[in-house]
Design a protein around this motif. Structure first.
Motif, mmCIF file in Angstrom:
data_model
loop_
_atom_site.group_PDB
_atom_site.id
_atom_site.type_symbol
_atom_site.label_atom_id
_atom_site.label_comp_id
_atom_site.label_asym_id
_atom_site.label_seq_id
_atom_site.Cartn_x
_atom_site.Cartn_y
_atom_site.Cartn_z
ATOM 1 N N HIS A 6 -5.709 32.120 4.252
ATOM 2 C CA HIS A 6 -5.957 31.414 2.994
ATOM 3 C C HIS A 6 -4.734 30.569 2.637
ATOM 4 O O HIS A 6 -4.096 30.801 1.613
ATOM 5 C CB HIS A 6 -6.246 32.419 1.869
ATOM 6 C CG HIS A 6 -7.496 33.192 2.082
ATOM 7 N ND1 HIS A 6 -8.701 32.790 1.580
ATOM 8 C CD2 HIS A 6 -7.734 34.339 2.763
ATOM 9 C CE1 HIS A 6 -9.632 33.662 1.937
ATOM 10 N NE2 HIS A 6 -9.065 34.611 2.658
ATOM 11 N N LEU A 8 -2.293 27.665 1.239
ATOM 12 C CA LEU A 8 -2.346 26.947 -0.031
ATOM 13 C C LEU A 8 -3.012 25.590 0.088
ATOM 14 O O LEU A 8 -3.721 25.168 -0.819
ATOM 15 C CB LEU A 8 -0.940 26.800 -0.613
ATOM 16 C CG LEU A 8 -0.318 28.103 -1.106
ATOM 17 C CD1 LEU A 8 1.142 27.873 -1.485
ATOM 18 C CD2 LEU A 8 -1.100 28.674 -2.276
ATOM 19 N N ARG A 10 -5.468 24.812 1.867
ATOM 20 C CA ARG A 10 -6.916 25.014 1.873
ATOM 21 C C ARG A 10 -7.397 25.503 0.503
ATOM 22 O O ARG A 10 -8.488 25.171 0.073
ATOM 23 C CB ARG A 10 -7.318 26.033 2.943
ATOM 24 C CG ARG A 10 -8.831 26.136 3.078
ATOM 25 C CD ARG A 10 -9.287 27.135 4.104
ATOM 26 N NE ARG A 10 -8.764 26.809 5.415
ATOM 27 C CZ ARG A 10 -8.564 27.716 6.363
ATOM 28 N NH1 ARG A 10 -8.841 28.980 6.152
ATOM 29 N NH2 ARG A 10 -8.074 27.359 7.540
ATOM 30 N N GLU A 11 -6.577 26.282 -0.169
ATOM 31 C CA GLU A 11 -6.943 26.799 -1.487
ATOM 32 C C GLU A 11 -6.905 25.707 -2.555
ATOM 33 O O GLU A 11 -7.682 25.739 -3.501
ATOM 34 C CB GLU A 11 -5.991 27.931 -1.892
ATOM 35 C CG GLU A 11 -6.079 29.160 -1.013
ATOM 36 C CD GLU A 11 -7.414 29.884 -1.115
ATOM 37 O OE1 GLU A 11 -7.904 30.070 -2.242
ATOM 38 O OE2 GLU A 11 -7.965 30.260 -0.073
ATOM 39 N N ASP A 40 -0.134 36.320 2.698
ATOM 40 C CA ASP A 40 -1.417 35.985 3.303
ATOM 41 C C ASP A 40 -1.436 36.372 4.782
ATOM 42 O O ASP A 40 -2.414 36.940 5.272
ATOM 43 C CB ASP A 40 -1.708 34.493 3.123
ATOM 44 C CG ASP A 40 -3.102 34.127 3.590
ATOM 45 O OD1 ASP A 40 -4.073 34.779 3.146
ATOM 46 O OD2 ASP A 40 -3.227 33.195 4.400
ATOM 47 N N LYS A 69 -1.159 33.200 -6.410
ATOM 48 C CA LYS A 69 -2.019 32.021 -6.391
ATOM 49 C C LYS A 69 -2.196 31.475 -7.806
ATOM 50 O O LYS A 69 -2.144 30.260 -8.016
ATOM 51 C CB LYS A 69 -3.370 32.373 -5.771
ATOM 52 C CG LYS A 69 -4.303 31.199 -5.635
ATOM 53 C CD LYS A 69 -5.596 31.635 -4.970
ATOM 54 C CE LYS A 69 -6.619 30.530 -5.039
ATOM 55 N NZ LYS A 69 -7.908 30.937 -4.514
ATOM 56 N N GLU A 73 -1.013 27.835 -9.028
ATOM 57 C CA GLU A 73 -1.964 26.892 -9.628
ATOM 58 C C GLU A 73 -1.463 26.400 -10.985
ATOM 59 O O GLU A 73 -1.593 25.209 -11.303
ATOM 60 C CB GLU A 73 -3.349 27.531 -9.781
ATOM 61 C CG GLU A 73 -4.359 26.560 -10.348
ATOM 62 C CD GLU A 73 -5.757 27.131 -10.423
ATOM 63 O OE1 GLU A 73 -6.690 26.330 -10.573
ATOM 64 O OE2 GLU A 73 -5.930 28.365 -10.356
#
Length: 82
Positions: A6, A8, A10-11, A40, A69, A73
């Motif tokens: 996962h 970052l 891609r997130e 991750d 995460k 964000e």
């Protein structure tokens, strides 16, 4: 469902430019991003069966990843982390 990392990028594909900039100019952001990526990778290794860990510990790691995460964000959206 295939096992996936996962990362970052891609997130948060919508924040690609901001991420690149923050990684270069914001040491705090860079540390959070590095910690997220290492966590991750560790989770992936456990889920893939390469590293043994009980389910409770694994869930703790996943919660740490979610917390990181969320912090990342917030910074990407221009906020401050507390």
């Amino acid at each position: 469902m295939p096992l996936q990392y996962h990362p970052l990028n891609r997130e948060f594909p919508q924040f690609e430019t901001q991420m690149r900039t923050l990684l270069q100019v914001d040491g705090h952001f860079a540390r959070l991003a590095e910690e997220y990526e290492q966590l991750d990778k560790r989770i992936y290794e456990v889920v893939d069966g390469r590293v043994a860990m009980d389910e409770l510990q694994l869930q703790g790691l996943k919660m740490q990843r979610v917390t990181l995460k969320d912090e990342i964000e917030t910074l990407l959206r221009g906020g401050t982390v507390g």
